[in-house]
Design an enzyme around this catalytic site. Structure first.
Site, PDB file in Angstrom:
ATOM      1  N   HIS A 308      31.057  44.529  33.395  1.00 58.46           N
ATOM      2  CA  HIS A 308      30.752  44.612  32.303  1.00 58.46           C
ATOM      3  C   HIS A 308      31.675  44.462  31.353  1.00 58.46           C
ATOM      4  O   HIS A 308      32.978  45.247  31.594  1.00 58.46           O
ATOM      5  CB  HIS A 308      29.719  45.848  32.142  1.00 58.46           C
ATOM      6  CG  HIS A 308      29.000  45.820  30.988  1.00 58.46           C
ATOM      7  ND1 HIS A 308      29.539  46.264  29.700  1.00 58.46           N
ATOM      8  CD2 HIS A 308      27.583  45.412  30.671  1.00 58.46           C
ATOM      9  CE1 HIS A 308      28.528  46.342  28.745  1.00 58.46           C
ATOM     10  NE2 HIS A 308      27.494  45.574  29.380  1.00 58.46           N
ATOM     11  N   ASP A 366      21.364  44.853  35.669  1.00 55.52           N
ATOM     12  CA  ASP A 366      20.750  43.560  35.964  1.00 55.52           C
ATOM     13  C   ASP A 366      20.695  43.561  37.718  1.00 55.52           C
ATOM     14  O   ASP A 366      19.851  42.747  38.124  1.00 55.52           O
ATOM     15  CB  ASP A 366      21.279  42.280  35.490  1.00 55.52           C
ATOM     16  CG  ASP A 366      21.246  42.278  34.076  1.00 55.52           C
ATOM     17  OD1 ASP A 366      19.984  42.534  33.297  1.00 55.52           O
ATOM     18  OD2 ASP A 366      22.036  41.797  33.032  1.00 55.52           O
TER      19      ASP A 366
HETATM   20  N1  CMC Z   1      32.293  38.327  39.962  1.00 59.07           N
HETATM   21  C1  CMC Z   1      33.679  37.964  40.420  1.00 59.07           C
HETATM   22  N2  CMC Z   1      34.836  38.295  39.534  1.00 59.07           N
HETATM   23  C2  CMC Z   1      34.348  38.862  38.161  1.00 59.07           C
HETATM   24  C3  CMC Z   1      33.242  39.125  37.781  1.00 59.07           C
HETATM   25  C4  CMC Z   1      31.907  38.844  38.763  1.00 59.07           C
HETATM   26  N3  CMC Z   1      30.886  39.227  38.375  1.00 59.07           N
HETATM   27  N4  CMC Z   1      33.019  39.650  36.638  1.00 59.07           N
HETATM   28  C5  CMC Z   1      34.396  39.703  36.122  1.00 59.07           C
HETATM   29  N5  CMC Z   1      35.214  39.296  36.996  1.00 59.07           N
HETATM   30  C6  CMC Z   1      36.677  38.879  37.123  1.00 59.07           C
HETATM   31  C7  CMC Z   1      37.048  37.677  36.257  1.00 59.07           C
HETATM   32  O1  CMC Z   1      37.167  36.526  37.143  1.00 59.07           O
HETATM   33  C8  CMC Z   1      38.277  38.253  35.657  1.00 59.07           C
HETATM   34  O2  CMC Z   1      39.426  38.017  36.606  1.00 59.07           O
HETATM   35  P1  CMC Z   1      40.968  37.628  36.450  1.00 59.07           P
HETATM   36  O3  CMC Z   1      41.553  38.801  35.468  1.00 59.07           O
HETATM   37  O4  CMC Z   1      41.761  37.619  37.710  1.00 59.07           O
HETATM   38  O5  CMC Z   1      40.815  36.415  35.459  1.00 59.07           O
HETATM   39  C9  CMC Z   1      38.207  39.640  35.387  1.00 59.07           C
HETATM   40  O6  CMC Z   1      36.974  40.095  36.385  1.00 59.07           O
HETATM   41  C10 CMC Z   1      37.727  40.059  34.036  1.00 59.07           C
HETATM   42  O7  CMC Z   1      36.749  39.212  33.845  1.00 59.07           O
HETATM   43  P2  CMC Z   1      36.529  38.879  32.255  1.00 59.07           P
HETATM   44  O8  CMC Z   1      35.360  37.452  32.549  1.00 59.07           O
HETATM   45  O9  CMC Z   1      37.300  38.580  31.540  1.00 59.07           O
HETATM   46  O10 CMC Z   1      35.452  39.983  31.647  1.00 59.07           O
HETATM   47  P3  CMC Z   1      34.427  40.054  30.601  1.00 59.07           P
HETATM   48  O11 CMC Z   1      34.581  41.251  30.083  1.00 59.07           O
HETATM   49  O12 CMC Z   1      34.682  38.713  29.667  1.00 59.07           O
HETATM   50  O13 CMC Z   1      33.003  39.825  31.357  1.00 59.07           O
HETATM   51  C11 CMC Z   1      30.820  39.769  31.967  1.00 59.07           C
HETATM   52  C12 CMC Z   1      32.068  40.606  31.457  1.00 59.07           C
HETATM   53  C13 CMC Z   1      29.534  40.730  32.331  1.00 59.07           C
HETATM   54  C14 CMC Z   1      30.591  38.566  31.341  1.00 59.07           C
HETATM   55  C15 CMC Z   1      31.318  39.499  33.665  1.00 59.07           C
HETATM   56  O14 CMC Z   1      31.756  40.342  34.459  1.00 59.07           O
HETATM   57  C16 CMC Z   1      30.364  38.621  34.541  1.00 59.07           C
HETATM   58  O15 CMC Z   1      30.306  37.276  34.089  1.00 59.07           O
HETATM   59  N6  CMC Z   1      29.399  39.308  35.215  1.00 59.07           N
HETATM   60  C17 CMC Z   1      28.360  38.472  35.947  1.00 59.07           C
HETATM   61  C18 CMC Z   1      27.214  38.151  34.929  1.00 59.07           C
HETATM   62  C19 CMC Z   1      26.358  39.584  34.741  1.00 59.07           C
HETATM   63  O16 CMC Z   1      26.066  40.263  35.773  1.00 59.07           O
HETATM   64  N7  CMC Z   1      26.192  39.857  33.466  1.00 59.07           N
HETATM   65  C20 CMC Z   1      25.506  40.877  33.085  1.00 59.07           C
HETATM   66  C21 CMC Z   1      25.962  41.985  32.006  1.00 59.07           C
HETATM   67  S1  CMC Z   1      25.013  43.707  31.768  1.00 59.07           S
HETATM   68  C22 CMC Z   1      23.721  43.031  31.012  1.00 59.07           C
HETATM   69  C23 CMC Z   1      23.767  42.706  29.665  1.00 59.07           C
HETATM   70  O17 CMC Z   1      24.569  43.340  29.035  1.00 59.07           O
HETATM   71  O18 CMC Z   1      23.612  41.749  29.170  1.00 59.07           O
END
Ligand code: CMC
Length: 431
Positions: A308, A366
């Site tokens: 998140h 989720d």
């Molecule tokens: N699986 C594997 N690696 C992950 C994941 C994941 N679900 N989420 C983040 N990472 C890694 C990512 O690869 C990155 O690694 P590095 O620093 O080595 O490049 C690091 O963690 C940070 O990720 P980010 O994409 O920069 O983080 P963000 O804050 O931009 O993204 C997120 C947050 C929720 C979009 C992301 O964690 C994600 O895509 N999760 C899966 C989708 C999901 O479950 N979304 C629902 C969110 S809760 C409900 C809502 O509010 O809608």
């Protein structure tokens, strides 16, 4: 908000610029950079808004490190335990918990608006039978602007109020209709003797040929899902609603924009994507392969339902949702369902894995909501519509707050331009 008493100093070359520091009730202070461009001729650069507060708000507060979520100051755990969805709607919209009389009046008003204009039925029938219910919802909610002309004037508080009540009341009807249409069953009209969550279950699962009695325990679980999704401060879809609203667009158009944004798998679409992922994994012995893929930077795969932007400790909604999942699965007698076994084992392994621990990736809301909705009998395509109808009150509360905020302007981010500098046009024969 109190007038700033502290300032930060920003030095650019030999020029020093004072930036007022503003404080909220709780949470990080903010640097007020509104005059930065005028004084220093620079923009700030923050793709994804990781360090940017776009507005002042009194609605929802999240402390991502503590795993805390407050609606108007009340912890989500207390609300999930002691309140109910419509009371939470009132709280979000009006800022305070209602008295008994206020609650009865609000419930009556919502209940009286659950039916849709009959012509909307024909509009829904215009969609392809296999349309995703989110596609239908984006279209139908946007089309409400064409049906409810008496609640489009955003400068009129009464119009804003009526549009809000209409959307909270009608979104479940629209979501249920989108579902019924996708499975080829007749639409079921709202039943106003039922409460909000029970009425939604009835519209989804009843058929005209049989008596359908809503199990109150399932209605309670549905009500909880709705409460947990009701608002989440300035997330992508809420910011979309605010941005759309900042141009003066009508409320139905703004909420349709929010629904469209919510659909993405990184946001509300994650509940559908998560259950599909659990099914694709299929058996516990295949989990290590998916964990390996999630850690591989060259593989676009992510563990859906994990991570998140704000919560870096745990997602408090996930904690409550997990309890509900246990209850509902127990109730349905499917604790040993293979998808659930995969989910439990995946959660255990990921929580012990260094990659997930170091990146602070925990199961989010989720991860569990899909398991509950699946157990209730919803197809995965309905998971995000249920998120959307639950979040509608949050979007509306934030939209109303924005309209009433004298400091708000049309949203207009700037950019760091990296394209070609000015050059002369060349005739096609000389290129
Ligand atoms: N699986 C594997 N690696 C992950 C994941 C994941 N679900 N989420 C983040 N990472 C890694 C990512 O690869 C990155 O690694 P590095 O620093 O080595 O490049 C690091 O963690 C940070 O990720 P980010 O994409 O920069 O983080 P963000 O804050 O931009 O993204 C997120 C947050 C929720 C979009 C992301 O964690 C994600 O895509 N999760 C899966 C989708 C999901 O479950 N979304 C629902 C969110 S809760 C409900 C809502 O509010 O809608």
């Amino acid at each position: 908000m109190a007038e700033p008493t502290r300032t930060a100093k920003l030095t650019i070359d030999d020029k020093v610029i004072d930036l007022p520091i503003k404080s909220g009730t709780i949470g990080p202070d903010v640097l007020d950079i509104r005059k930065l461009y005028a004084e220093a001729d620079v923009f700030t650069y923050d793709p994804g808004f990781t360090s940017t507060a776009a507005c002042e708000s009194t609605i929802t507060y999240i402390d991502g490190d503590k795993g805390e979520l407050l609606y108007r100051g009340y912890p989500i755990e207390q609300l999930a335990d002691q309140s109910h969805y419509l009371e939470v709607c009132y709280l979000l919209l009006h800022g305070e918990l209602p008295s008994g009389a206020q609650m009865r009046d609000f419930e009556t008003r919502i209940t009286r608006h659950t039916m849709l204009h009959e012509q909307i039925h024909y509009f829904v029938r215009g969609f392809r039978r296999d349309s995703h219910p989110m596609a239908t919802m984006v279209g139908v909610v946007g089309a409400m602007s064409a049906f409810y002309h008496d609640s489009l004037d955003i400068t009129d508080p009464w119009h804003r109020e009526v549009a809000s009540i209409r959307m909270i009341a009608k979104l479940p009807t629209i979501a249920a209709m989108a579902y019924k249409y996708s499975v080829g069953q007749p639409f079921i009209y709202p039943k106003n003797s039922l409460d909000y969550a029970a009425n939604f279950l009835h519209m989804c699962f009843a058929v005209p040929s049989e008596e359908y009695v809503v199990d109150p325990r399932l209605a309670k679980a549905m009500d909880r899902i709705m409460m947990l999704h009701a608002d989440h401060e300035q997330n992508a879809s809420t910011s979309t609603v605010r941005l759309a609203g900042s141009s003066g667009a009508n409320p139905f158009a703004c909420i349709a924009a929010g629904i469209a944004c919510l659909w993405g798998p990184a946001h509300g679409g994650a509940n559908q994507a998560c259950l599909e992922m659990l099914r694709e994994i299929g058996t516990v012995d295949r989990i290590p392969e998916y964990i390996r893929r999630a850690k591989d930077h060259d593989d676009p795969f992510r563990l859906m339902g994990f991570g998140h932007r704000v919560y870096k400790n745990f997602d408090p909604r996930a904690k409550v949702m997990k309890e509900s999942a246990d209850e509902v699965l127990g109730l349905m007698g499917i604790e040993n369902n293979p998808t659930l076994q995969v989910a439990k084992e995946l959660e255990r392994i990921a929580l012990e894995d260094d990659y997930f621990i170091s990146k602070k990736l925990y199961p989010n809301v989720d991860f569990y909501s899909g398991i509950i909705l699946d157990a209730m009998g919803f197809p995965t395509s309905m998971f995000t519509p249920i998120f959307a109808l639950s979040r509608t009150v949050g979007w509306i509360s934030q939209w109303k707050e924005m309209i009433g905020d004298p400091t708000q302007k049309i949203g207009r981010p700037r950019q760091l331009y990296t394209g070609a500098a000015m050059r002369d046009y060349v005739d096609v024969h000389h290129r």
